[in-house]
Design a protein around this motif. Structure first.
Motif, mmCIF file in Angstrom:
data_model
loop_
_atom_site.group_PDB
_atom_site.id
_atom_site.type_symbol
_atom_site.label_atom_id
_atom_site.label_comp_id
_atom_site.label_asym_id
_atom_site.label_seq_id
_atom_site.Cartn_x
_atom_site.Cartn_y
_atom_site.Cartn_z
ATOM 1 N N ALA A 249 0.829 -1.205 0.000
ATOM 2 C CA ALA A 249 0.000 0.000 0.000
ATOM 3 C C ALA A 249 0.864 1.256 0.000
ATOM 4 C CB ALA A 249 -0.936 -0.006 1.204
ATOM 5 N N THR A 250 0.442 2.244 -0.773
ATOM 6 C CA THR A 250 1.107 3.545 -0.777
ATOM 7 C C THR A 250 0.558 4.393 0.366
ATOM 8 O OG1 THR A 250 -0.517 4.467 -2.324
ATOM 9 C CG2 THR A 250 1.429 3.384 -3.270
ATOM 10 N N SER A 251 1.140 5.566 0.528
ATOM 11 C CA SER A 251 0.700 6.440 1.620
ATOM 12 C C SER A 251 -0.746 6.885 1.439
ATOM 13 C CB SER A 251 1.615 7.665 1.706
ATOM 14 O OG SER A 251 1.624 8.369 0.472
ATOM 15 N N SER A 252 -1.166 7.121 0.190
ATOM 16 C CA SER A 252 -2.549 7.526 -0.050
ATOM 17 C C SER A 252 -3.522 6.362 0.174
ATOM 18 C CB SER A 252 -2.705 8.056 -1.483
ATOM 19 O OG SER A 252 -2.336 7.067 -2.433
ATOM 20 N N GLU A 253 -3.093 5.152 -0.166
ATOM 21 C CA GLU A 253 -3.944 3.990 0.045
ATOM 22 C C GLU A 253 -4.015 3.584 1.516
ATOM 23 O OE1 GLU A 253 -2.813 1.962 -4.298
ATOM 24 O OE2 GLU A 253 -2.113 1.087 -2.409
ATOM 25 N N MET A 254 -2.980 3.934 2.272
ATOM 26 C CA MET A 254 -2.926 3.540 3.676
ATOM 27 C C MET A 254 -4.075 4.156 4.475
ATOM 28 S SD MET A 254 -1.118 1.568 5.607
ATOM 29 C CE MET A 254 0.433 1.437 4.724
ATOM 30 N N HIS A 255 -4.496 5.358 4.087
ATOM 31 C CA HIS A 255 -5.584 6.018 4.812
ATOM 32 C C HIS A 255 -6.877 5.216 4.688
ATOM 33 C CE1 HIS A 255 -8.132 9.179 6.406
ATOM 34 N NE2 HIS A 255 -8.871 9.116 5.309
ATOM 35 N N ILE A 256 -7.191 4.748 3.487
ATOM 36 C CA ILE A 256 -8.408 3.961 3.280
ATOM 37 C C ILE A 256 -8.332 2.646 4.037
ATOM 38 C CG2 ILE A 256 -9.806 2.762 1.546
ATOM 39 C CD1 ILE A 256 -8.968 4.848 -0.479
ATOM 40 N N MET A 257 -7.180 1.986 3.980
ATOM 41 C CA MET A 257 -7.049 0.699 4.637
ATOM 42 C C MET A 257 -7.112 0.837 6.156
ATOM 43 S SD MET A 257 -4.166 -1.107 2.223
ATOM 44 C CE MET A 257 -4.368 -2.681 3.030
ATOM 45 N N MET A 258 -6.541 1.899 6.695
ATOM 46 C CA MET A 258 -6.589 2.105 8.144
ATOM 47 C C MET A 258 -8.007 2.407 8.606
ATOM 48 S SD MET A 258 -3.812 1.538 9.725
ATOM 49 C CE MET A 258 -4.303 2.283 11.270
ATOM 50 N N SER A 259 -8.763 3.170 7.802
ATOM 51 C CA SER A 259 -10.144 3.468 8.178
ATOM 52 C C SER A 259 -10.988 2.204 8.191
ATOM 53 C CB SER A 259 -10.738 4.499 7.215
ATOM 54 O OG SER A 259 -10.821 3.979 5.900
ATOM 55 N N LYS A 260 -10.783 1.319 7.207
ATOM 56 C CA LYS A 260 -11.525 0.051 7.188
ATOM 57 C C LYS A 260 -11.097 -0.858 8.334
ATOM 58 C CE LYS A 260 -13.842 1.019 3.477
ATOM 59 N NZ LYS A 260 -15.310 1.234 3.533
ATOM 60 N N ALA A 261 -9.808 -0.860 8.643
ATOM 61 C CA ALA A 261 -9.327 -1.701 9.740
ATOM 62 C C ALA A 261 -9.886 -1.222 11.074
ATOM 63 C CB ALA A 261 -7.795 -1.703 9.765
ATOM 64 N N ASN A 262 -9.907 0.085 11.283
ATOM 65 C CA ASN A 262 -10.469 0.622 12.532
ATOM 66 C C ASN A 262 -11.957 0.318 12.625
ATOM 67 O OD1 ASN A 262 -8.000 1.723 13.353
ATOM 68 N ND2 ASN A 262 -8.375 3.646 12.264
ATOM 69 N N LEU A 263 -12.664 0.425 11.501
ATOM 70 C CA LEU A 263 -14.090 0.125 11.500
ATOM 71 C C LEU A 263 -14.341 -1.351 11.813
ATOM 72 C CD1 LEU A 263 -16.928 1.269 10.987
ATOM 73 C CD2 LEU A 263 -16.641 0.683 8.572
ATOM 74 N N SER A 264 -13.522 -2.225 11.244
ATOM 75 C CA SER A 264 -13.699 -3.659 11.497
ATOM 76 C C SER A 264 -13.412 -3.995 12.958
ATOM 77 C CB SER A 264 -12.779 -4.473 10.582
ATOM 78 O OG SER A 264 -11.413 -4.286 10.932
ATOM 79 N N ARG A 265 -12.423 -3.323 13.567
ATOM 80 C CA ARG A 265 -12.139 -3.580 14.975
ATOM 81 C C ARG A 265 -13.295 -3.122 15.865
ATOM 82 N NH1 ARG A 265 -6.768 -2.344 13.320
ATOM 83 N NH2 ARG A 265 -7.021 -0.129 13.757
ATOM 84 N N ARG A 266 -13.903 -1.995 15.523
ATOM 85 C CA ARG A 266 -15.053 -1.529 16.317
ATOM 86 C C ARG A 266 -16.211 -2.513 16.201
ATOM 87 N NH1 ARG A 266 -13.838 3.517 13.612
ATOM 88 N NH2 ARG A 266 -12.540 4.846 14.930
ATOM 89 N N PHE A 267 -16.518 -2.932 14.973
ATOM 90 C CA PHE A 267 -17.601 -3.897 14.781
ATOM 91 C C PHE A 267 -17.312 -5.199 15.523
ATOM 92 C CE2 PHE A 267 -19.165 -1.496 10.998
ATOM 93 C CZ PHE A 267 -20.499 -1.469 11.354
ATOM 94 N N SER A 268 -16.079 -5.659 15.451
ATOM 95 C CA SER A 268 -15.721 -6.929 16.084
ATOM 96 C C SER A 268 -15.901 -6.859 17.595
ATOM 97 C CB SER A 268 -14.269 -7.293 15.743
ATOM 98 O OG SER A 268 -14.088 -7.434 14.345
ATOM 99 N N ASN A 269 -15.418 -5.791 18.187
ATOM 100 C CA ASN A 269 -15.533 -5.667 19.647
ATOM 101 C C ASN A 269 -16.992 -5.554 20.080
ATOM 102 O OD1 ASN A 269 -12.722 -5.727 19.919
ATOM 103 N ND2 ASN A 269 -12.544 -3.506 19.733
ATOM 104 N N VAL A 270 -17.802 -4.836 19.300
ATOM 105 C CA VAL A 270 -19.214 -4.687 19.657
ATOM 106 C C VAL A 270 -19.945 -6.021 19.537
ATOM 107 C CG1 VAL A 270 -21.396 -3.648 18.929
ATOM 108 C CG2 VAL A 270 -19.352 -2.237 19.106
ATOM 109 N N ILE A 271 -19.704 -6.753 18.443
ATOM 110 C CA ILE A 271 -20.411 -8.019 18.219
ATOM 111 C C ILE A 271 -20.022 -9.051 19.281
ATOM 112 C CG2 ILE A 271 -20.603 -9.984 16.654
ATOM 113 C CD1 ILE A 271 -20.419 -8.024 14.344
#
Length: 393
Positions: free
Chosen positions: A107-129
Motif C-alpha cells: 500500500a502507498t501512503s494515499s492507500e494507507m488512509h483507506i485501509m486504516m479506516s476500514k481496519a479501525n471500523l472492522s475492529r469496532r464492529f468486532s468488539n461490539v459483536i
C-alpha cells in the motif's frame, strides 16, 4: 517490529485473533490441535446430553417446552458445524491472511488512509459483536439465578432444580455443591460458545471490509488515470488496475469458499430457530391463564430470537454490501476519461468493465446469493411456520 508490521498484525481485531487462537484456527497457534480436540470433546458431550433430552421429551404434551430445548440444541449444532467447516478451510484462510498482509505491504501512503479506516471500523464492529454475544449470555445466566432466588424467597420448592441448558444428565445433580458445579460449567460453556459465534461473525465482517477497502482503492486508481500521461505510464497504470481487480476477485472467491456452506447452514438454522423461538414467544404470552405470562421463558426466547435474527442479518448484509461495492468498479471505469485514451488503453478499460459485470458476493452453498432480500425471505418463512404451529397447538 516495524510500524507497518504492527499495522499488518492489527488488521484483524485483537479480540478476534485471540478467539481464533482459542479455537485452533489462527496460523502458527501453539497447541492448535489440542484446542480443537477440546472443543470437539466438550461440544460432543453437551450435544449428546441435549439430543438425549429431546428424545426423552419428544412426545411431551407441552410443545413449547420441547421447542425451548430444541432451539438451543439447534444453535449448538450449528455452531459446531461452523467450527468444523472452518477447520477444513484453514488452508484457504491462511492464504487470505497472506493476501491481506501483502496488501498492507504494497500500500502507498494515499492507500494507507483507506485501509486504516476500514481496519479501525472492522475492529469496532468486532468488539461490539463479541461484546453483545457475551453480554447476552451473562444476562441470561443472571436472570436464571434471579428466578431461582425469587422462588426461594416465596418458599417455592421444586423437586428438580432447573439448569440453564436442557440436558439429560446421567447423574442426579440437584444437591449442592454438585448442582452449583454443573451450573458453572454450563455457564462457562455457553459463554465460550456464544463468544465463538460472535468471533466467526466478526471475522466475516473484517474480511468484507478489507475487500471493500481494496475496491475503493481500485476505484480511486481508475479515477486518477489521466490522458496527459505518456503511453508507458498509462499502460502501466491500466495493467496495475487490472492486476488489482484480479486480486480482489480472487480474494472474494476465497471468502466465499470459507463461508459459503456456513451461510447455507445459517440460512436453514435461522429459519428453524426463528420458527421454534417464535412459537415459544406466542405460547409464553398466550398461557392458559391470560393474566399471567411466563417471564423466564419469554425473556429467554426473545434473547435467542434477537441473536438468531442478528446473525442471519449479518451474513445477508455482508453479501449485499459486497455486491454493492463490486458495482462501483464498473461505474468508476466507465466514468474515467477512457474516450481520450489510445485504442490499446481503451480496450483495457473495456476489459475491466466486462469483468466487473460479474458481481462479487457470498453464496449460500453456491445456490443463492446472500442479500437483504434473502433475509426477508427467512422472516417470511419463519412467520408462516409459526402461524401453522400455533394453529395446530
Amino acid at each position: 517490529m516495524s510500524r507497518r508490521d504492527n499495522m499488518i498484525t492489527s488488521t484483524v481485531a485483537l479480540s478476534v485473533q485471540i478467539g481464533l487462537r482459542s479455537i485452533g484456527f489462527w496460523p502458527n497457534t501453539p497447541c492448535a490441535l489440542l484446542f480443537r480436540c477440546l472443543w470437539i470433546l466438550t461440544i460432543g458431550i453437551v450435544q449428546t446430553f441435549q439430543y438425549w433430552w429431546i428424545i426423552i421429551h419428544l412426545r411431551t404434551d407441552d410443545i413449547s417446552y420441547l421447542m425451548d430445548g430444541l432451539s438451543v440444541t439447534i444453535e449448538y449444532s450449528v455452531m459446531s458445524l461452523k467450527l468444523i467447516i472452518l477447520w477444513f478451510n484453514s488452508r484457504i484462510f491462511y492464504d487470505v491472511l497472506a493476501a491481506m498482509a501483502a496488501d498492507w505491504r504494497e500500500a502507498t501512503s494515499s492507500e494507507m488512509h483507506i485501509m486504516m479506516s476500514k481496519a479501525n471500523l472492522s475492529r469496532r464492529f468486532s468488539n461490539v459483536i463479541i461484546g453483545l454475544h457475551s453480554v447476552a449470555v451473562m444476562c441470561f445466566g443472571i436472570e436464571m439465578l434471579a428466578s431461582h432466588t425469587n422462588d426461594a424467597d416465596y418458599g417455592i420448592e421444586t423437586p428438580v432444580r432447573a439448569f440453564t441448558l436442557k440436558l439429560q444428565l446421567p447423574l442426579q445433580c440437584n444437591e449442592s455443591p454438585l448442582y452449583e458445579l454443573v451450573m458453572s460449567l454450563e455457564f462457562l460453556h455457553q459463554l465460550a460458545s456464544s463468544t465463538a459465534t460472535g468471533i466467526l461473525n466478526s471475522l466475516l465482517i473484517t474480511l468484507i471490509l478489507h475487500t471493500s477497502g481494496q475496491i475503493e482503492i481500485l476505484c480511486d486508481t481508475l479515477r486518477n488515470i489521466s490522458p496527459k500521461m505518456n503511453n508507458q505510464q498509462l499502460t502501466f497504470c491500466m495493467k496495475e488496475a487490472i492486476g488489482k481487480h484480479q486480486k480482489i476477485i480472487t480474494f472474494s472467491d476465497k471468502i466465499d469458499k470459507i463461508f459459503s456452506y456456513i451461510a447455507l447452514i445459517q440460512f436453514m438454522s435461522s429459519t428453524l430457530l426463528t420458527c421454534c423461538i417464535g412459537f415459544t414467544v406466542i405460547t409464553s404470552i398466550n398461557t392458559q391463564d391470560s393474566d399471567t405470562v411466563d417471564g423466564t421463558a419469554l425473556m429467554k426466547a426473545v434473547v435467542f430470537y434477537m441473536a438468531a435474527a442478528v446473525e442471519a442479518f449479518t451474513f445477508c448484509f455482508c453479501g449485499e454490501y459486497l455486491t454493492a461495492k463490486s458495482k462501483m468498479i464498473g461505474d468508476a471505469a466507465y466514468k474515467s476519461v477512457w474516450y481520450d485514451f489510445a485504442p490499446k488503453e481503451s480496450k483495457l478499460v473495456l476489459l475491466i468493465i466486462l469483468r466487473s459485470q460479474r458481481r462479487l458476493t457470498i453464496t449460500a452453498g453456491n445456490m443463492m446469493d446472500l442479500s437483504l432480500e434473502g433475509f426477508t425471505s427467512i422472516l417470511k418463512a419463519s412467520v408462516s411456520y409459526v402461524s401453522v404451529l400455533h394453529a395446530m397447538y
